[in-house]
Design a protein around this motif. Structure first.
Motif, PDB file in Angstrom:
ATOM      1  N   PRO A 365      67.348  58.089  36.770  1.00  0.00           N
ATOM      2  CA  PRO A 365      67.130  56.970  37.687  1.00  0.00           C
ATOM      3  C   PRO A 365      68.097  55.830  37.405  1.00  0.00           C
ATOM      4  CG  PRO A 365      65.484  56.939  35.970  1.00  0.00           C
ATOM      5  CD  PRO A 365      66.282  58.193  35.750  1.00  0.00           C
ATOM      6  N   LEU A 434      59.052  60.030  50.152  1.00  0.00           N
ATOM      7  CA  LEU A 434      59.429  60.869  49.012  1.00  0.00           C
ATOM      8  C   LEU A 434      59.790  62.273  49.468  1.00  0.00           C
ATOM      9  CD1 LEU A 434      56.749  59.608  46.517  1.00  0.00           C
ATOM     10  CD2 LEU A 434      59.190  59.698  46.013  1.00  0.00           C
ATOM     11  N   THR A 441      68.574  60.931  48.116  1.00  0.00           N
ATOM     12  CA  THR A 441      68.350  59.740  47.298  1.00  0.00           C
ATOM     13  C   THR A 441      67.307  58.854  47.947  1.00  0.00           C
ATOM     14  OG1 THR A 441      70.666  59.799  46.580  1.00  0.00           O
ATOM     15  CG2 THR A 441      69.456  57.751  46.211  1.00  0.00           C
ATOM     16  N   LEU A 462      56.720  60.459  39.880  1.00  0.00           N
ATOM     17  CA  LEU A 462      58.052  60.593  39.304  1.00  0.00           C
ATOM     18  C   LEU A 462      58.051  61.493  38.074  1.00  0.00           C
ATOM     19  CD1 LEU A 462      59.386  56.927  39.646  1.00  0.00           C
ATOM     20  CD2 LEU A 462      59.833  58.886  41.131  1.00  0.00           C
ATOM     21  N   VAL A 482      66.400  58.824  42.392  1.00  0.00           N
ATOM     22  CA  VAL A 482      65.693  57.563  42.610  1.00  0.00           C
ATOM     23  C   VAL A 482      66.561  56.394  42.169  1.00  0.00           C
ATOM     24  CG1 VAL A 482      63.680  56.170  42.030  1.00  0.00           C
ATOM     25  CG2 VAL A 482      63.421  58.632  42.365  1.00  0.00           C
TER      26      VAL A 482
END
Length: 657
Positions: A365, A434, A441, A462, A482
């Motif tokens: 991330p 999501l 992305t 996540l 992310v």
């Protein structure tokens, strides 16, 4: 008696026809629309037993009439044909605004054992009596006419519904009629279908007319925001309302005429520049506290919105929907190349941006920190684009502004929901951002404003890489990169207990801290490049005065890149056509004050001849400004005086001529 009329049953209609034969108009037994029609028919000399006139166009006349209404036919024919294929056993009619049938689709019904409705027939109420197409034109609203409510055909084997189709100016383009067997137990289903059909067509007309404008969708339900029941508002680049469709006026609780020409800021309660920022290159959801309640809005930039389209079903209804993420998946032409973006950045900052690109490509991330307007989303798009160089390789770029939505909307928009999860939930459910970002992305913009309860759920998603939509027990695997961004100091919010520490460390793989614009080096060169790009975009040749460039580079820019961009673009488009060089004097008094520390350049120093300025340095500065302005206008004293805001005689006198 009103209860009987509301039922519209066969028993009620038998009694109505009995009263009519006795010479009484049974107004109390009839639906109000039908009652008005029966009264008009009687005034025209029509009644039970009358033989209807059947004026019919010849083949040549019908071709001419279709040619005159080719815009209507081109718009409606594909969708009407599709609905007719889905609704076997029904007849659909496409008619002009005078109720002349232009095209017929599906089954052809025979009425009264004598005739059938075919193209070229005019269904004017004065000739054909009470019928849905004629009433839709007269009432300017969708109507249902049940079998025995057709005044001239008390034993009619069919019922019909019709709805008018209006263009963006409110003119009737034509109408669509749907005829079905009179014994159908739920005729209101067909009324909803024809309303959905005309609603989808009117949305297409709205989009076609305002495709170069901003379009705001409004509804009380997130699930219905992409359906034909949503309201539409067209907005120009300056934030002024251009058009409001009837559904939007209803949702907003205002007459359309009172909204047109008003600033959208007054309606939404937020600065237009900030709203536009959320939607640059993509659509964005907004929570709207309007009309005494909570509404949902989606603001779409020019050419990015697609209206609802029909998804035909043979069941009870025709669902009308557009994939929520469709416009969000498109790569914006403004996606910046990473190397071009960081070319003028300090080497340490550029190095961190490149490190973030490599980390993102490896599945780690990235967290972007910086004040509002420092270009966090611009960098996020550049990082995404750097992974593959094309949409197919880098996948979709999906963004969610966590500060723009109330908690309930963030949860539904981020995690999605199953069918029947709540009242008004879309049939088939909604996958959520999501899931939309799978293979691409996800940008969680303003993550620092996400409620704590949702932070815990996001952390779990996540970590486990699966998402469970609201009201659903299925676990949907996700695989997306992310990027989180915030103008807040997340570490400080962690210390204050307003942000989960475990989520912070889950998001902070690589942290890029974007400095304020005033802290960046080589700002003057950056301003020159942005000015050149703006001149090219607006097809304008206008030099930027070097002294003005230095003043711009020395300014603090509390609004960062957004403030600079707006300042330069407004100065360019507002400059006089004959101007060759943009100087300080050509800016608005507001920007002159900002760049000169409070004194409007070229104005405060230019007093009347008898004033005592008290400073030779100020006189010299004044004369220098006037000479540069005169040179910029190629010696044209009139043009230079106009730019300076003084008379020609004052300019001559101050220059000592």
């Amino acid at each position: 008696m009103p209860t009987k009329a509301a039922l519209r049953t066969s028993d009620v209609m038998r009694e109505a026809h009995a009263q009519l034969r006795r010479g009484e108009l049974p107004v109390d037994l009839l639906d109000a629309t039908i009652g008005r029609s029966w009264q008009r028919c009687l005034e025209h000399g029509l009644g039970p037993g009358s033989l209807p006139e059947m004026p019919r166009l010849s083949g040549g006349e019908l071709r001419d009439r279709r040619d005159a209404h080719r815009r209507l036919i081109a718009l409606a024919d594909p969708l009407v044909r599709r609905v007719a294929d889905d609704l076997r056993g029904c007849q659909l009619l496409l008619a002009g605004p005078d109720a002349t049938v232009l095209k017929s689709y599906g089954k052809r019904f025979v009425i009264n054992d004598h005739f059938c409705i075919t193209p070229g027939i005019n269904l004017d109420e004065r000739r054909f009596g009470t019928n849905a197409p004629a009433l839709a034109v007269i009432e300017r609203a969708p109507v249902l006419v049940k079998s025995s409510e057709h005044l001239l055909f008390p034993d009619n084997p069919v019922s019909c519904v019709a709805a008018p189709l209006f263009d963006v100016g409110g003119d009737c383009l034509g109408l669509i009629d749907l005829t079905f067997a009179a014994d159908h137990p739920r005729p209101e289903i067909f009324l909803r279908r024809v309303q959905q059909l005309t609603g989808a067509l009117e949305q297409q007309l709205f989009r076609s007319h305002y495709q170069q404008r901003w379009v705001l969708q409004v509804h009380a339900s997130l699930a219905e925001l992409d359906g034909v029941a949503c309201g539409l508002v067209a907005i120009n680049d300056a934030g002024l309302i251009l058009a409001v469709d009837p559904q939007a006026a209803q949702w907003l609780g205002r007459e359309a005429a009172t909204l047109i020409g008003q600033s959208i800021e007054a309606l939404l309660g937020s600065a237009w520049s900030e709203i536009r920022r959320q939607c640059e290159g993509r659509s964005a959801l907004l929570g709207l506290d309007l009309a005494g309640g909570q509404l949902v809005g989606r603001l779409n930039p020019p050419e990015a919105w697609q209206p609802a389209t029909l998804e035909g079903e043979a069941g009870e209804g025709v669902s009308v929907a557009v994939p929520v993420g469709a416009v969000r998946r498109l790569r914006s032409p403004r996606d910046a190349d990473l190397e071009a973006l960081v070319a003028t950045w300090p080497e340490s900052l550029a190095r961190e941006a490149r490190r973030a690109s490599r980390a993102l490509g490896a599945g780690l991330p990235v967290l972007l920190q910086g004040e509002t307007g420092t270009g966090k989303e611009q960098l996020a798009r550049a990082l995404h684009a750097s992974l593959g160089g094309s949409h197919d390789k880098s996948g979709p770029f999906v963004a969610l502004n966590c500060a723009a939505l109330p908690e309930s909307l963030i949860e539904a928009e981020l995690f999605g929901y199953g069918e029947g999860a709540f009242t008004g939930a879309r049939k088939g459910g909604y996958g959520g951002r999501l899931v939309q970002a799978n293979g691409g992305t996800l940008l969680l913009d303003e993550i620092g404003d996400m409620p704590l309860a949702l932070q815990a759920r996001l952390l779990r998603v996540l970590q486990e890489r699966v998402v469970t939509p609201l009201g659903d027990h299925r676990e949907v695997p996700i695989d997306c990169r992310v990027i989180a961004a915030s103008h807040r100091d997340l570490e400080a919010r962690v210390a204050a207990g307003d942000f989960r520490e475990d989520l912070f460390y889950r998001l902070a793989g690589v942290v890029v801290e974007l400095p304020a614009l005033s802290e960046q080096c080589s700002l003057a060169e950056t301003i020159r490049r942005r000015w050149a790009a703006l001149c090219q975009r607006h097809d304008r040749v206008l030099a930027l005065d070097e002294a003005l460039c230095e003043r711009l580079a020395a300014y603090d820019w509390p609004g960062n890149w957004r403030e600079l961009e707006h300042c330069l673009e407004v100065a360019l488009v507002g400059a006089e056509p004959e101007l060759a060089t943009l100087t300080l004097e050509a800016l608005s008094p507001r920007w002159q004050r900002k760049l000169t520390g409070g004194l409007p350049a070229g104005l405060s120093a230019m007093t009347t001849e008898g004033d005592d300025i008290g400073s030779q340095a100020l006189r010299d500065l004044e004369q220098a400004h006037m000479r540069r302005t005169l040179e910029a206008h190629d010696g044209n004293v009139t043009a230079a005086a106009r730019a300076l805001g003084v008379s020609r005689s004052t300019l001559y006198r101050r220059l000592g001529h």
